[in-house]
Design an enzyme around this catalytic site. Structure first.
Site, PDB file in Angstrom:
ATOM      1  N   ASP A 142      -0.370   7.912   8.470  1.00  0.00           N
ATOM      2  CA  ASP A 142       0.031   6.253   8.596  1.00  0.00           C
ATOM      3  C   ASP A 142       1.668   6.179   9.329  1.00  0.00           C
ATOM      4  OD1 ASP A 142      -1.131   4.218   5.871  1.00  0.00           O
ATOM      5  OD2 ASP A 142      -1.935   5.172   7.873  1.00  0.00           O
ATOM      6  N   GLU A 163       2.712  -2.706  10.916  1.00  0.00           N
ATOM      7  CA  GLU A 163       1.549  -3.313   9.587  1.00  0.00           C
ATOM      8  C   GLU A 163       3.095  -2.279   9.099  1.00  0.00           C
ATOM      9  OE1 GLU A 163      -1.504  -1.610   8.053  1.00  0.00           O
ATOM     10  OE2 GLU A 163      -1.132  -2.685   5.956  1.00  0.00           O
ATOM     11  N   GLU A 164       3.451  -1.582   9.517  1.00  0.00           N
ATOM     12  CA  GLU A 164       4.713  -0.315   8.615  1.00  0.00           C
ATOM     13  C   GLU A 164       5.169  -0.897   8.598  1.00  0.00           C
ATOM     14  OE1 GLU A 164       0.809   1.752   7.387  1.00  0.00           O
ATOM     15  OE2 GLU A 164       2.877   1.171   6.625  1.00  0.00           O
ATOM     16  N   GLU A 202      -4.733  -7.333  12.499  1.00  0.00           N
ATOM     17  CA  GLU A 202      -5.807  -7.306  12.216  1.00  0.00           C
ATOM     18  C   GLU A 202      -6.623  -8.329  12.691  1.00  0.00           C
ATOM     19  OE1 GLU A 202      -4.982  -6.472   7.594  1.00  0.00           O
ATOM     20  OE2 GLU A 202      -5.481  -4.415   8.274  1.00  0.00           O
ATOM     21  N   LEU A 213      -2.930   2.639  11.322  1.00  0.00           N
ATOM     22  CA  LEU A 213      -4.179   3.033  10.965  1.00  0.00           C
ATOM     23  C   LEU A 213      -5.081   2.551  10.112  1.00  0.00           C
ATOM     24  CD1 LEU A 213      -4.816   5.967  11.544  1.00  0.00           C
ATOM     25  CD2 LEU A 213      -3.908   6.718   9.357  1.00  0.00           C
ATOM     26  N   ASP A 214      -5.683   1.702   9.923  1.00  0.00           N
ATOM     27  CA  ASP A 214      -6.115   0.777   9.700  1.00  0.00           C
ATOM     28  C   ASP A 214      -7.037   2.010   8.617  1.00  0.00           C
ATOM     29  OD1 ASP A 214      -7.329  -2.218   8.527  1.00  0.00           O
ATOM     30  OD2 ASP A 214      -8.541  -1.381   9.108  1.00  0.00           O
ATOM     31  N   ASP A 246       1.004  -1.372  -0.198  1.00  0.00           N
ATOM     32  CA  ASP A 246      -0.219  -0.368   0.071  1.00  0.00           C
ATOM     33  C   ASP A 246       0.657   1.424  -0.005  1.00  0.00           C
ATOM     34  OD1 ASP A 246      -2.384  -1.510   2.144  1.00  0.00           O
ATOM     35  OD2 ASP A 246      -2.222  -2.181   0.554  1.00  0.00           O
ATOM     36  N   ASP A 275      -1.442  -2.561  14.106  1.00  0.00           N
ATOM     37  CA  ASP A 275      -1.723  -1.807  12.630  1.00  0.00           C
ATOM     38  C   ASP A 275      -2.306   0.037  13.288  1.00  0.00           C
ATOM     39  OD1 ASP A 275      -4.230  -2.296   9.986  1.00  0.00           O
ATOM     40  OD2 ASP A 275      -2.290  -0.640  10.184  1.00  0.00           O
TER      41      ASP A 275
END
Ligand code: P6P
Length: 336
Positions: free
Chosen positions: A72, A95-96, A281, A119-120, A66, A117
């Site tokens: 984020d 996640e990042e 998640e 900023l989902d 993404d 995560d």
């Protein structure tokens, strides 16, 4: 004097929960307090994102491919910096970031592990659609020193806490430590999360299905037949269901938690393991839904039973009311 509402702040709730566990050292409470601060710092930026030109994208791509938006990155760094020095965690994963996140040498490594995560649903930021932060907490698996990948790759049933912060029409901190699910709404005027949803219980059956039906042609036949079934007219079984889909897992899961029904991101011919990530998640959301009396599945078993092999692995996910998720499993397993 008019009866004041019972003001229970998140901080006080955490402390009272700790007092119910005589052996508690306060480390776990400290971790939750630090998370609460991180949530407020992220909310502060999210709530004014459109005003300070923080939008836009960076060139950096994250591990999931993404495009990482500036918000984020801010949320990712904010959560890390809020959690890295309290002495509560020995390692983190986000996640990042492709690899695990070590605690700086100058700080004490604690006995917990945090996966998050930051900023989902960030692709929705520019459209001002609900987004959220998701977190999952384990006790470390190793005994001393810096945390390792092994500390992170634990099955979801070993989580000691999980939750999310949903940045919507109001900002709500929802979490569970294995003793029910509780929600706290941020009162910006005092900067406190106030207990607004005590002991959330998901309805046994709902009337809403929530998934990206645009993938219909790529689904396996059982999934296609299940959705077709939900859309048939039959008053005796409360059909047709309504479709509600925000496109942010936090938003769709939160609505499912409160209203019932089913949220799903199935695998398909192009992505057999689906799009959503297990560790930060699906595991935390499955923990919340099951703690609220609902059911989670990867199509064959509880999401919490999946033994992780890698940090960013995907899994098909079905979450929601027990009767709805069970029926979906029956279609997927060819029993209906
Ligand atoms: P699709 C947001 O990008 C996200 O990771 C989840 O929050 C959300 O449930 C899903 O992807 C939406 O994916 O393919 O429907 O746009």
């Amino acid at each position: 004097m008019s009866a004041l509402p019972k003001f229970m702040t998140l901080e006080r709730f955490i402390n009272e929960q700790e007092m119910m566990h005589p052996g508690a050292t306060g480390e776990f409470s400290g971790l939750l307090h630090d998370l609460s601060l991180a949530a407020k710092l992220v909310w502060r930026e999210v709530s004014k994102a459109g005003l300070v030109n923080i939008l836009g994208t960076t060139d950096r791509m994250n591990v999931s491919g993404d495009v990482v938006k500036k918000l984020d990155e801010f949320a990712d760094e904010t959560i890390y910096k809020a959690m890295d020095h309290g002495g509560h965690v020995c390692v983190m994963a986000s996640e990042e970031n492709e690899d695990i996140l070590q605690i700086p040498d100058q700080y004490t490594a604690g006995k917990y592990v945090l996966l998050y995560d930051p900023l989902d649903g960030s692709s929705n930021i520019d459209a001002n659609i609900t987004i959220g932060s998701i977190f999952s907490v384990f006790k470390r698996a190793t005994t001393t020193g810096k945390g390792t990948l092994q500390d992170c790759l634990q099955p979801g049933y070993k989580q000691v806490a999980a939750g999310y912060i949903i940045y919507g029409s109001s900002t709500i901190f929802v979490y569970s430590t294995g003793h029910g699910v509780h929600g706290f709404t941020l009162d910006p005027s005092v900067g406190e999360f106030l207990l607004s949803h005590e002991d959330i219980r998901i309805p046994v059956k709902g009337k809403i299905y929530s998934l990206n039906e645009g993938n219909f042609c790529n689904w396996e036949s059982g999934m296609q037949r299940y959705i077709q079934y939900l859309k048939e007219q039959d008053k005796a079984t409360d059909r047709p269901y309504s479709l509600r889909y925000i496109g942010t897992m936090v938003g769709d899961s939160h609505r499912t938690l409160l209203y019932g029904g089913i949220f799903a991101y199935p695998g398909d011919k192009k992505n057999p393991q689906g799009k959503l990530r297990l560790m930060y998640e699906c595991n935390p959301m499955a923990f919340i839904i099951e703690q609220a009396g609902g059911r989670s599945s990867d199509g064959t078993k509880s999401v919490l039973q999946v033994q992780p092999a890698s940090l960013h692995q995907h899994t098909p996910v079905f979450l929601g009311s027990t009767e709805d998720v069970k029926m979906c499993e029956e279609f997927l397993q060819g029993k209906r």
